[in-house]
Motif scaffolding. Structure first.
Motif, PDB file in Angstrom:
ATOM      1  N   GLY A   1       0.803  -1.206   0.000  1.00  8.36           N
ATOM      2  CA  GLY A   1       0.000   0.000   0.000  1.00  8.36           C
ATOM      3  C   GLY A   1       0.843   1.266   0.000  1.00  8.36           C
ATOM      4  O   GLY A   1       0.329   2.355   0.083  1.00  8.36           O
ATOM      5  N   THR A   2       2.158   1.109  -0.073  1.00 13.53           N
ATOM      6  CA  THR A   2       3.044   2.267  -0.069  1.00 13.53           C
ATOM      7  C   THR A   2       3.214   2.759  -1.498  1.00 13.53           C
ATOM      8  O   THR A   2       3.666   2.022  -2.354  1.00 13.53           O
ATOM      9  N   HIS A   3       2.842   3.997  -1.730  1.00  9.99           N
ATOM     10  CA  HIS A   3       2.933   4.552  -3.075  1.00  9.99           C
ATOM     11  C   HIS A   3       3.778   5.818  -3.067  1.00  9.99           C
ATOM     12  O   HIS A   3       3.392   6.853  -3.568  1.00  9.99           O
ATOM     13  N   VAL A   4       4.952   5.715  -2.444  1.00 11.73           N
ATOM     14  CA  VAL A   4       5.915   6.810  -2.409  1.00 11.73           C
ATOM     15  C   VAL A   4       7.248   6.275  -2.901  1.00 11.73           C
ATOM     16  O   VAL A   4       7.519   5.083  -2.811  1.00 11.73           O
ATOM     17  N   SER A   5       8.074   7.154  -3.408  1.00  9.62           N
ATOM     18  CA  SER A   5       9.380   6.715  -3.876  1.00  9.62           C
ATOM     19  C   SER A   5      10.469   6.992  -2.848  1.00  9.62           C
ATOM     20  O   SER A   5      11.590   6.537  -2.998  1.00  9.62           O
ATOM     21  N   ASN A   6      10.126   7.740  -1.792  1.00 11.53           N
ATOM     22  CA  ASN A   6      11.095   8.132  -0.789  1.00 11.53           C
ATOM     23  C   ASN A   6      10.342   8.372   0.510  1.00 11.53           C
ATOM     24  O   ASN A   6       9.249   8.947   0.494  1.00 11.53           O
ATOM     25  N   THR A   7      10.880   7.956   1.645  1.00  9.65           N
ATOM     26  CA  THR A   7      10.169   8.112   2.913  1.00  9.65           C
ATOM     27  C   THR A   7       9.870   9.565   3.262  1.00  9.65           C
ATOM     28  O   THR A   7       8.930   9.838   4.000  1.00  9.65           O
ATOM     29  N   SER A   8      10.625  10.517   2.718  1.00  8.95           N
ATOM     30  CA  SER A   8      10.360  11.928   3.026  1.00  8.95           C
ATOM     31  C   SER A   8       9.027  12.392   2.445  1.00  8.95           C
ATOM     32  O   SER A   8       8.465  13.386   2.907  1.00  8.95           O
ATOM     33  N   GLU A   9       8.488  11.678   1.456  1.00  7.56           N
ATOM     34  CA  GLU A   9       7.188  12.044   0.891  1.00  7.56           C
ATOM     35  C   GLU A   9       6.045  11.798   1.862  1.00  7.56           C
ATOM     36  O   GLU A   9       4.969  12.343   1.704  1.00  7.56           O
ATOM     37  N   ILE A  10       6.280  10.965   2.857  1.00  7.66           N
ATOM     38  CA  ILE A  10       5.229  10.644   3.819  1.00  7.66           C
ATOM     39  C   ILE A  10       4.959  11.821   4.740  1.00  7.66           C
ATOM     40  O   ILE A  10       3.822  12.087   5.107  1.00  7.66           O
ATOM     41  N   GLY A  11       5.990  12.551   5.113  1.00 10.86           N
ATOM     42  CA  GLY A  11       5.810  13.703   5.993  1.00 10.86           C
ATOM     43  C   GLY A  11       5.526  13.269   7.417  1.00 10.86           C
ATOM     44  O   GLY A  11       6.056  12.270   7.901  1.00 10.86           O
ATOM     45  N   ALA A  12       4.648  14.016   8.086  1.00  4.99           N
ATOM     46  CA  ALA A  12       4.283  13.704   9.472  1.00  4.99           C
ATOM     47  C   ALA A  12       3.630  12.333   9.523  1.00  4.99           C
ATOM     48  O   ALA A  12       2.961  11.900   8.582  1.00  4.99           O
ATOM     49  N   PHE A  13       3.814  11.647  10.654  1.00 10.93           N
ATOM     50  CA  PHE A  13       3.289  10.291  10.820  1.00 10.93           C
ATOM     51  C   PHE A  13       2.851  10.143  12.261  1.00 10.93           C
ATOM     52  O   PHE A  13       3.634  10.389  13.179  1.00 10.93           O
ATOM     53  N   LYS A  14       1.591   9.781  12.497  1.00 10.33           N
ATOM     54  CA  LYS A  14       1.070   9.632  13.857  1.00 10.33           C
ATOM     55  C   LYS A  14       0.422   8.264  14.008  1.00 10.33           C
ATOM     56  O   LYS A  14      -0.528   7.928  13.307  1.00 10.33           O
ATOM     57  N   VAL A  15       0.960   7.458  14.922  1.00 13.58           N
ATOM     58  CA  VAL A  15       0.388   6.147  15.205  1.00 13.58           C
ATOM     59  C   VAL A  15      -0.896   6.342  16.004  1.00 13.58           C
ATOM     60  O   VAL A  15      -0.904   7.034  17.026  1.00 13.58           O
ATOM     61  N   LEU A  16      -1.992   5.740  15.528  1.00 17.02           N
ATOM     62  CA  LEU A  16      -3.274   5.832  16.217  1.00 17.02           C
ATOM     63  C   LEU A  16      -3.530   4.613  17.091  1.00 17.02           C
ATOM     64  O   LEU A  16      -4.142   4.712  18.148  1.00 17.02           O
ATOM     65  N   ALA A  17      -3.089   3.451  16.641  1.00 16.92           N
ATOM     66  CA  ALA A  17      -3.307   2.215  17.393  1.00 16.92           C
ATOM     67  C   ALA A  17      -2.327   1.166  16.916  1.00 16.92           C
ATOM     68  O   ALA A  17      -1.804   1.238  15.804  1.00 16.92           O
ATOM     69  N   GLU A  18      -2.082   0.193  17.779  1.00 16.48           N
ATOM     70  CA  GLU A  18      -1.266  -0.955  17.398  1.00 16.48           C
ATOM     71  C   GLU A  18      -1.826  -2.173  18.113  1.00 16.48           C
ATOM     72  O   GLU A  18      -2.398  -2.064  19.182  1.00 16.48           O
ATOM     73  N   SER A  19      -1.683  -3.307  17.449  1.00 11.38           N
ATOM     74  CA  SER A  19      -2.214  -4.532  18.024  1.00 11.38           C
ATOM     75  C   SER A  19      -1.439  -5.719  17.473  1.00 11.38           C
ATOM     76  O   SER A  19      -0.770  -5.624  16.452  1.00 11.38           O
ATOM     77  N   GLY A  20      -1.546  -6.836  18.156  1.00 12.10           N
ATOM     78  CA  GLY A  20      -0.926  -8.061  17.693  1.00 12.10           C
ATOM     79  C   GLY A  20      -1.877  -8.786  16.763  1.00 12.10           C
ATOM     80  O   GLY A  20      -3.057  -8.939  17.072  1.00 12.10           O
ATOM     81  N   ILE A  21      -1.393  -9.190  15.589  1.00 13.97           N
ATOM     82  CA  ILE A  21      -2.265  -9.905  14.639  1.00 13.97           C
ATOM     83  C   ILE A  21      -1.824 -11.345  14.446  1.00 13.97           C
ATOM     84  O   ILE A  21      -2.575 -12.142  13.897  1.00 13.97           O
ATOM     85  N   ALA A  22      -0.630 -11.648  14.885  1.00 11.41           N
ATOM     86  CA  ALA A  22      -0.101 -13.015  14.824  1.00 11.41           C
ATOM     87  C   ALA A  22       1.126 -13.060  15.724  1.00 11.41           C
ATOM     88  O   ALA A  22       1.612 -12.021  16.162  1.00 11.41           O
TER      89      ALA A  22
END
Length: 111
Positions: A48-69
């Protein structure tokens, strides 16, 4: 933090798995898949990543995390302008709460 270039390529799913690409969330994939590689960080099938460089993402805020496996975590987040808007909304709520309590914003948690 420095920007990290990404690589994307299409390959047979068996070749992608042999190269170490991770399939997430039990999704079903076609015989040919898109592989997103952030060298030294992650290699995933159609991540689902459609950037060529991580700097294109800009600000990043984690909303939730969980264990899936076992040993696998799922992170839900907002990025770019959506992350900035989310943080503005949270800031507005904290300021309003501080105003109601007649305290500084950094004193809200102790109230």
């Amino acid at each position: 933090a420095g920007a990290t270039p990404l690589t994307t390529r299409e390959m047979a799913i068996d070749d992608a798995r042999a190269a170490g690409a991770t399939a997430m969330f039990g999704e079903k994939y076609d015989d040919v898949v898109r592989v997103v590689d952030v060298p030294g960080v992650s290699m995933e099938l159609c991540g689902g990543t459609h950037v060529s460089n991580t700097s294109e993402i800009g600000a990043f805020k984690v909303l939730a995390e969980s264990g899936i496996a076992s040993g696998v975590r799922r992170i839900e987040a907002v990025a770019g302008s959506a992350a900035v808007e989310y943080m503005r909304q949270i800031d507005s709520v904290v300021r309003a709460t501080a105003g109601s309590l007649k305290v500084k914003a950094d004193e809200v948690p102790s109230r």
